[in-house]
Write a protein that holds these residues in place. Sequence first.
Motif, short mmCIF file in Angstrom:
data_model
loop_
_atom_site.label_atom_id
_atom_site.label_comp_id
_atom_site.label_asym_id
_atom_site.label_seq_id
_atom_site.Cartn_x
_atom_site.Cartn_y
_atom_site.Cartn_z
N THR A 170 -4.13 11.95 -3.11
CA THR A 170 -3.20 10.87 -3.46
C THR A 170 -3.67 9.59 -2.78
O THR A 170 -4.52 9.63 -1.88
N GLN A 171 -3.06 8.48 -3.17
CA GLN A 171 -3.50 7.21 -2.59
C GLN A 171 -3.26 7.17 -1.08
O GLN A 171 -4.00 6.51 -0.36
N ASP A 172 -2.26 7.90 -0.60
CA ASP A 172 -2.02 7.95 0.85
C ASP A 172 -3.23 8.50 1.60
O ASP A 172 -3.43 8.21 2.77
N ASP A 173 -4.01 9.35 0.92
CA ASP A 173 -5.17 9.96 1.59
C ASP A 173 -6.26 8.95 1.89
O ASP A 173 -7.03 9.12 2.84
#
Length: 579
Positions: A36-39
């Motif tokens: 995910t973009q959080d990664d």
Amino acid sequence: MAKKKSPEELRSHRWYGVKDLRSFGHRSRTAQMGFTQDDYAGKPVIAIINTWSDINPCHTHFKDRVEEVKRGIWQAGGFPVELPASTLSEPFQKPTAMLFRNMLAMETEELLRAYPADGAVLMGGCDKTTPAMLMGAITMNLPVIFMPGGPMLRGNWNGATLGSGSDTWKYWAELRAGNITEDDWKGVENGIARSPGHCMTMGTASTMTSVAETLGFCLTGASSIPAPDSRHAQMASLTGRRIVDMVWEDLKPSDIITPASFDNAIRVALALSGSTNSIVHIVALARRAGIDLTIDRFDELARTTPVLANLRPAGKYLMEDFYYAGGLPALINQLTDLLDVNQKTITGKTLGENIAGARVFNDDVIRARDNALSESDGIAVLRGNIAPDGAVIKPPAAEPHLLKHTGRALVFENYTDMAARIDDPDLDVDENSVIVLKQAGPQGAPGMPEWGQLPIPQKLLAKGVRDMLRISDARMSGTSYGACVLHVAPESYIGGPFALVQTGDLIELDVPARKLNVLISDAELETRRSQWVAPPPKFERGYGMLYQQHVSQANKGCDFDFLETIPVKQLDSGEPEIH
Ligand code: FES
């Protein structure tokens, strides 16, 4: 940690952070891989250049180590991306892994350039992998840490400790002399390499990983840890953590390497009695950094650098013993008056700060200055009428009486000629002869293989002869020993005067005077030159042709002319606009 960069200044921002059609592709395809973009958003993307392969026994643990490096990167807030690269497996790659060192250097550079890397961890260790990846990384000039693969454990056979390479040559000579049986030889074969890791003598691998650490590219002490040791896994994880901080600090190779750090690396290689191959690689690394390092600098520094590491092939012990004795930090701490310890390293501290307090736990393995293996001359650079651009010898690995020697040349025109005749019972040779091998240099072999420990004729082995003066334009395995003059430049294949030596000529070696000459007149040399015929090209297509057309001679580091940074250019990544 002093942050010098904002997330928007990360190189990877151009892939992930902007709003356009191309970055949509990058983000959607990262989502496809389960992230995910959080990664990754706003985080340093760390490329892990991994030279693991099924065909490289020195790197078998890299499948585990890469997970440990990734763990550290995640923990520190980075986004790890593993990029497999050419493995350069020394025991398997023909004609020699050296032919492909520059290919891995190019691959490293182009992987880092083409992908969204903000920093990199380089996983190598088997001989050429270390210089190759560092050459590419120096050119790209992104924050980078070299994670050394670590030496394997000591070899063992029938209670005897075996060292990579060194004991191969030793027992092969005993087998050819009839002193051991085929069964004994099989026992050596099964016991000499018994764990993951690179060669555990002070061969090219251990020399170059120690050089990488001294230059400032590794965590402190990393190069000495045996590959199977749990502390090696810890070091891998700490490497992952540190590289993320380095990206924020914007600590790049150009902040670390200087002429003084190269002098430090040469001194340490000499104190280790390291591999002669390191000369070629260190020169190539320096020239990538825009530093015009010459082989004469090695000779200058050798005259005042003691050999302190009692490691095979010049000494007695192996890398496992070296680690337990305190490892590289302890050795460096014995040399501080000869080094510039103010040089910066990837830890963010100086070399001196890194090794402060490092202690020697076994002073037979890491000798004190007043008990050195030799006071100086770990390497000598020779010149003369057959090597106007230089040749090298490792005096501590030779029988002392051969360091000043005049003998009759026995010339082999190439490797095939030597293999066909060396054990001929009628060969006109004795222990005073000088064995000469031509066409073994960068272009002539090709790839400058490790043929330089030329075999001693079987009939002399049977008489008990174990060392003779041998001369070639080849390299020699760092695990080898003997009175072997190497790296003759210019090489015979391109018409260097070494090509003109004939059987029966007298050759004079004088290591104290640094001289190597064939005792014939200039007029005779000229006559032979006028009759010399250039051999045909080795390649007509492909990588081999590229190699042959662009490789430099040994004294210049055997890099490709179009990859060097000499004459000095501004060190930058030279990145074209990437869309
Ligand atoms: Fe890999 Fe010696 S074979 S280091």
